[in-house]
Scaffold this motif. Sequence first.
Motif, PDB file in Angstrom:
ATOM      1  N   HIS A 359       0.838  -1.194   0.000  1.00 47.90           N
ATOM      2  CA  HIS A 359       0.000   0.000   0.000  1.00 47.90           C
ATOM      3  C   HIS A 359       0.876   1.248   0.000  1.00 47.90           C
ATOM      4  CE1 HIS A 359      -3.804  -2.110   0.934  1.00 47.90           C
ATOM      5  NE2 HIS A 359      -3.023  -2.931   1.619  1.00 47.90           N
ATOM      6  N   ILE A 360       0.473   2.249  -0.793  1.00 45.54           N
ATOM      7  CA  ILE A 360       1.109   3.566  -0.778  1.00 45.54           C
ATOM      8  C   ILE A 360       0.010   4.601  -0.603  1.00 45.54           C
ATOM      9  CG2 ILE A 360       2.456   5.271  -2.053  1.00 45.54           C
ATOM     10  CD1 ILE A 360       3.800   3.014  -3.545  1.00 45.54           C
ATOM     11  N   ALA A 361       0.143   5.425   0.427  1.00 44.66           N
ATOM     12  CA  ALA A 361      -0.810   6.506   0.685  1.00 44.66           C
ATOM     13  C   ALA A 361      -0.160   7.832   0.348  1.00 44.66           C
ATOM     14  CB  ALA A 361      -1.247   6.493   2.147  1.00 44.66           C
ATOM     15  N   CYS A 362      -0.865   8.657  -0.422  1.00 47.69           N
ATOM     16  CA  CYS A 362      -0.356   9.965  -0.824  1.00 47.69           C
ATOM     17  C   CYS A 362      -1.219  11.063  -0.220  1.00 47.69           C
ATOM     18  CB  CYS A 362      -0.362  10.099  -2.341  1.00 47.69           C
ATOM     19  SG  CYS A 362       0.914   9.125  -3.161  1.00 47.69           S
ATOM     20  N   ALA A 363      -0.574  12.133   0.217  1.00 47.45           N
ATOM     21  CA  ALA A 363      -1.304  13.265   0.790  1.00 47.45           C
ATOM     22  C   ALA A 363      -0.427  14.500   0.695  1.00 47.45           C
ATOM     23  CB  ALA A 363      -1.677  12.990   2.243  1.00 47.45           C
ATOM     24  N   GLY A 364      -1.041  15.656   0.901  1.00 47.72           N
ATOM     25  CA  GLY A 364      -0.271  16.893   0.987  1.00 47.72           C
ATOM     26  C   GLY A 364      -0.327  17.763  -0.248  1.00 47.72           C
ATOM     27  N   GLU A 365      -0.674  17.191  -1.410  1.00 47.51           N
ATOM     28  CA  GLU A 365      -0.752  17.969  -2.644  1.00 47.51           C
ATOM     29  C   GLU A 365      -1.527  17.165  -3.678  1.00 47.51           C
ATOM     30  OE1 GLU A 365       3.139  18.282  -4.678  1.00 47.51           O
ATOM     31  OE2 GLU A 365       3.864  16.821  -3.214  1.00 47.51           O
ATOM     32  N   GLN A 366      -1.826  17.810  -4.808  1.00 50.02           N
ATOM     33  CA  GLN A 366      -2.579  17.152  -5.871  1.00 50.02           C
ATOM     34  C   GLN A 366      -1.834  15.909  -6.365  1.00 50.02           C
ATOM     35  OE1 GLN A 366      -5.656  17.978  -7.897  1.00 50.02           O
ATOM     36  NE2 GLN A 366      -5.145  15.876  -8.341  1.00 50.02           N
ATOM     37  N   LEU A 367      -2.514  14.784  -6.391  1.00 52.91           N
ATOM     38  CA  LEU A 367      -1.924  13.542  -6.886  1.00 52.91           C
ATOM     39  C   LEU A 367      -2.057  13.486  -8.400  1.00 52.91           C
ATOM     40  CD1 LEU A 367      -0.720  10.694  -6.501  1.00 52.91           C
ATOM     41  CD2 LEU A 367      -3.056   9.863  -6.130  1.00 52.91           C
ATOM     42  N   VAL A 368      -0.932  13.289  -9.074  1.00 47.17           N
ATOM     43  CA  VAL A 368      -0.902  13.106 -10.520  1.00 47.17           C
ATOM     44  C   VAL A 368      -0.325  11.718 -10.784  1.00 47.17           C
ATOM     45  CG1 VAL A 368      -0.049  13.966 -12.730  1.00 47.17           C
ATOM     46  CG2 VAL A 368      -0.528  15.577 -10.873  1.00 47.17           C
ATOM     47  N   VAL A 369      -1.081  10.871 -11.476  1.00 51.49           N
ATOM     48  CA  VAL A 369      -0.647   9.496 -11.724  1.00 51.49           C
ATOM     49  C   VAL A 369      -0.236   9.380 -13.191  1.00 51.49           C
ATOM     50  CG1 VAL A 369      -1.222   7.060 -11.530  1.00 51.49           C
ATOM     51  CG2 VAL A 369      -2.298   8.707  -9.995  1.00 51.49           C
ATOM     52  N   THR A 370       1.061   9.275 -13.416  1.00 53.56           N
ATOM     53  CA  THR A 370       1.582   9.184 -14.774  1.00 53.56           C
ATOM     54  C   THR A 370       1.437   7.761 -15.313  1.00 53.56           C
ATOM     55  OG1 THR A 370       3.813   8.627 -14.010  1.00 53.56           O
ATOM     56  CG2 THR A 370       3.277  10.975 -14.225  1.00 53.56           C
ATOM     57  N   ALA A 371       1.670   7.630 -16.610  1.00 54.81           N
ATOM     58  CA  ALA A 371       1.588   6.309 -17.237  1.00 54.81           C
ATOM     59  C   ALA A 371       2.600   5.352 -16.609  1.00 54.81           C
ATOM     60  CB  ALA A 371       1.829   6.436 -18.736  1.00 54.81           C
ATOM     61  N   GLU A 372       3.801   5.874 -16.294  1.00 51.28           N
ATOM     62  CA  GLU A 372       4.827   5.034 -15.677  1.00 51.28           C
ATOM     63  C   GLU A 372       4.375   4.550 -14.302  1.00 51.28           C
ATOM     64  OE1 GLU A 372       6.831   7.824 -18.529  1.00 51.28           O
ATOM     65  OE2 GLU A 372       5.318   7.997 -16.951  1.00 51.28           O
TER      66      GLU A 372
END
Length: 696
Positions: A359-372
């Motif tokens: 699991h990876i949790a992201c927070a703090g700013e806009q999440l951008v999910v690239t193709a990679e």
Amino acid sequence: MDGLTLCPYELKYKTAKFDLTMHAEEKGEELQFTWEYSTALFERETVERWAGHWLRLLKQVTENPDVRLGDIDLLTETEKDQLFKTFNSTKADYPENKTIQQLFEEQAERTPDHIAIAFKDRTLTYRELNKRANRLAHALRRRGVQPNDVIGLMMERSPDMIIGILGILKSGAAFVPVDPDYPAQRIRLMIEDSSASIFVAQSHLAERLPSAVTMIEADSSAMRNESEDNPAAVNEPEHFFYVIYTSGTTGKPKGVMLNHRNFVNLIHFQLTKTDVDFSHAVLQYATFNFDASYHEIFSTLLSGGRLQLITKEQRTDVNELLGIIEDNRIQVLFLPPSFLKFVFQNKDYAERFPACVRHIACAGEQLVVTAEMKKALCEKQITLHNYYGPSETHVVTTLTMKPGDLIDDFPAIGKPISNTRIYLLNDSKKPVPIGVDGELYIAGDSVGPGYMNQAQLTAEKFEADPFHSGGSMYQTGDLARWLPDGNIKYIGRIDHQIKIRGYRIELDEIEQRLLAHEAVKEAAVIVRADAAGDKTLCAYYTAKLPVGTDELRGHLASALPAYMLPSFLTELERMPVTANGKLNRKALPEPKHLAGATYVEPSTATEAQLAVLWQETLGLDRVGADDHFFELGGHSLKAMNLVARIHQELDTEVPLRELFRHPTVRELAAWIEANGSASPYAAIQPAPRNIKRKGD
């Protein structure tokens, strides 16, 4: 045309001439409206909602022609039920009558011999951690500590930090984390505002504290005679849990307060309503002055998991960090979106990313999910979580994206967590329909008490909940819209607050600090993004007295933390203004990437290779031997990128700290020639290629 027969044919499907058209025609005594729309752009349900809003608009205007547009209520009763009763149906039981330390003590009793924290070659079990925290708590009690007192905490990353946090909470007080790397002026302001007269700190950091402050070591020999029993509980769930200082619009940091009930609700949601298992190994990555760190810490310690601590240097050295994650079988990570993007954009790091992570949790700013990122997450079977929440409430919405899910490039921020309500309101504070932008307000058990010693600001941002009797709501300043499935899409800000690499920054604070210099007449700070989406702080000023940029950099650095320092300082003859005389931020020029006053040709092969890598990392045409990486627009993330490029191209491992210590091409080249060595991971890295200078 012999044999041809003509007959009428009614078209079943029509082609819309425009994206959206509304036709009106008279039908006897009635007006009939017909909507024609492009099905490639709009769903039928969307247009049907708009038709309902149009009828609501007509009805209210005809009944009251003088009504203000902002006062018109477009929502139908069905939509109101959907927004308030369906999307915000979050009521759930949780231990609302307990404090964080009580829940930790219960966990320590359940798993006394499990490893609670690990750091380098040192570990502490839950029993050991609880006893050492108890000693500190009893020592603080003897000094007269009371509930809602604020105790300072100045620590480097270590087990002592966790002991300090728990000890302060067990004493009944709240803690205020103070980063020892902050400028002395900022530390002084935080101490004065919080009235923290006692600090739990490490002895070698004593010189960073005012002489009037009483300093206690968290796990010193003086604590050995203190009781190891759990102290009797003296505080309640509504008492303060911590005070965290964030950037402020007045030129000074402001203290955000959360209480125990706020945090207990979040952690209980995390442990019972999500599929993240914190009972194994969790990395403690976030800095202690960032609220995400306490999400990491207490989600782990209240579930019997092992919290893996890392040093400040390991946190920024990607190769070593990946090695630690692999060696310690870390399953859960909290990472800033910009750092996660950086790791997966780098092919070598992406390939080496440990398979143990679930699991990876992201927070703090806009999440951008690239193709990679999508490719790597799917291949490695990692579930991605997008968390949203300001410091005033911590996390209030979550979105889970599992391997194989269709993930948007800009994912939604999810749905409200337990016992939390989200309102999207217009300027008249009326709910906006699904699909319409509105300002995001937060209500429920996640809303904190407000700001330390700032009653006026608290009254402005925290107000009575008009939709729920007895509650309060917090005005975030964020723009968002409801999606038909109940998820929320983040749009942006309505003010000058920004998020860069996970840090919340008020641009006004930087501007106020610039204006505090006697030579500065006007100041403006904006954020610019490059083609890759990397954000950079750019400052502009006009001068009333001669002043150099080096002097202004020093002036800023004396009061602001490193993450708030602009990458560029540009002097202007005059500030651009709009027709009505206001600052025109959009007309501020692109900052110039200024090399040193005198270009010095690289004199060795290593210097020449580094100069080329700097050019490519910073997007410059020329870099000299004496040019300073951070004065050319470099920042921590670009520094990580440069270190990675050096590793790839020169087959040499350069710890990130050495770039900060040797920030010019000449200095770093000398360090590499004297100390450089092959990476322990060199065997699985691509062979270096010959680097040529641009133009050769």
